[in-house]
Design an enzyme around this catalytic site. Structure first.
Site, PDB file in Angstrom:
ATOM      1  N   LYS A  77       0.795  -1.237   0.000  1.00  0.00           N
ATOM      2  CA  LYS A  77       0.000   0.000   0.000  1.00  0.00           C
ATOM      3  C   LYS A  77       0.826   1.286   0.000  1.00  0.00           C
ATOM      4  O   LYS A  77       0.387   2.309  -0.522  1.00  0.00           O
ATOM      5  CB  LYS A  77      -0.951   0.023   1.205  1.00  0.00           C
ATOM      6  CG  LYS A  77      -2.070  -0.983   1.116  1.00  0.00           C
ATOM      7  CD  LYS A  77      -3.040  -0.826   2.264  1.00  0.00           C
ATOM      8  CE  LYS A  77      -4.163  -1.837   2.148  1.00  0.00           C
ATOM      9  NZ  LYS A  77      -5.245  -1.584   3.086  1.00  0.00           N
ATOM     10  N   ASP A 113      -9.802   3.096   2.122  1.00  0.00           N
ATOM     11  CA  ASP A 113      -9.838   2.420   3.425  1.00  0.00           C
ATOM     12  C   ASP A 113     -10.441   3.317   4.496  1.00  0.00           C
ATOM     13  O   ASP A 113     -11.323   2.915   5.249  1.00  0.00           O
ATOM     14  CB  ASP A 113      -8.422   2.036   3.873  1.00  0.00           C
ATOM     15  CG  ASP A 113      -7.919   0.762   3.222  1.00  0.00           C
ATOM     16  OD1 ASP A 113      -8.751  -0.067   2.824  1.00  0.00           O
ATOM     17  OD2 ASP A 113      -6.693   0.598   3.118  1.00  0.00           O
TER      18      ASP A 113
END
Length: 295
Positions: A77, A113
């Site tokens: 990420k 997220d």
């Protein structure tokens, strides 16, 4: 929810996927393939096992193969940010990318997220304004979540990490987004005193994730009775942390809601079509159930 691709006209089948290491456990394919089918969009979402040393090749390959986008999971990420053409403000602000959109050969990184998590948490607990939040972990997931919490004007965020320097690094990235929220770090040794005044405890680490079901990031005795305890892990649906918190009268929030909503936002970014959230939820539950009770 509306993504930035509201007026996309789709002709060819969509190629979508998720890159990570490991990846076999991911329930994203089950969730997104049912969403594509429900939306009447031809295409496929596939798991892509990518080792860190092949990350750059994977991004180039996805572009070359005509992918419309992909999700990014552990451990890529943060590292993927340097490999993309453009970064959305959400990705820049929290220093992590979990969703990549490819349009006209241009790769753009987003972070869904945080917004997915906050939407799920608010559904379960109400407004977050003025709350004191303790966050366990300072990795990519924590970055997205703290960024989204700052937008909700919580009063305090304390980041607790094994290596405190990592927590301090995250704070330095997000300080200019704080807008009145107090941001601080703490070591594991300070967890008891930090938790004593907390309204919400959030675990962003992988401690307690399947198959390590007996692990927990916090000794149950340290959890104040009646607070909100949230775990990003969705496999198992109820971690040991949540089980023990529930026994102490806490409101517990598992990671499934965040997982569904981060996926829903990503789906809308790729397709411009409203995500069928309840169907995505059912598909993940079914996949989890099948995993633990195979025929």
């Amino acid at each position: 929810m509306t993504g930035p691709t509201e007026h996309v006209h789709i002709h060819a089948p969509l190629l979508l996927g998720v890159i990570g290491d490991p990846i076999a456990h991911s329930k994203s394919p089950a969730m997104h393939n049912i969403a594509l089918e429900a939306a009447g969009l031809p295409g496929m979402y596939v798991p892509l096992h990518v080792k860190p040393e092949h990350l750059a090749e994977a991004v180039t390959g996805a572009r070359a193969l005509g992918f419309s986008g992909f999700n990014v999971t552990i451990p890529h990420k943060v590292e993927i940010m340097t490999l993309l053409d453009e970064l959305d403000e959400s990705a820049i602000s929290c220093g992590a990318v979990n969703t990549v959109v490819i349009r006209d050969g241009i790769t753009t990184g987003y972070n869904t997220d945080g917004i997915g998590y906050v939407r799920s948490l608010k559904e379960e607990t109400g407004e977050l304004n003025g709350k004191k939040v303790v966050v366990l972990g300072a990795g990519g997931a924590a970055r997205g979540i703290v960024y989204a919490l700052l937008k909700e004007h919580v009063s305090d965020v304390v980041i607790v990490n094994r290596t405190r320097e990592r927590a301090d690094e995250l704070i330095s990235i997000l300080t200019d987004k704080a807008e009145g929220t107090s941001l601080s770090s703490a070591s594991q040794d300070e967890l008891e005193s930090v938790l004593s005044s907390a309204d919400i405890l959030i675990n962003t680490t992988s401690i307690g994730m399947h198959p390590d079901l007996d692990a927990t990031p916090v000794d149950a005795a340290l959890i104040p009775e009646g607070i909100v305890v949230s775990d990003l892990i969705y496999n198992p649906l109820e971690t040991r942390l949540l089980r023990e918190a529930k026994a102490r009268g806490c409101t517990v929030v598992g990671g499934l809601g965040m997982f569904i909503y981060q996926g829903a936002y990503a789906f809308e970014y790729w397709t411009g079509v409203e995500a069928p959230v309840s169907l995505m939820h059912s598909a993940v539950l079914e996949a989890l159930n099948h995993e633990h009770n195979p025929l």
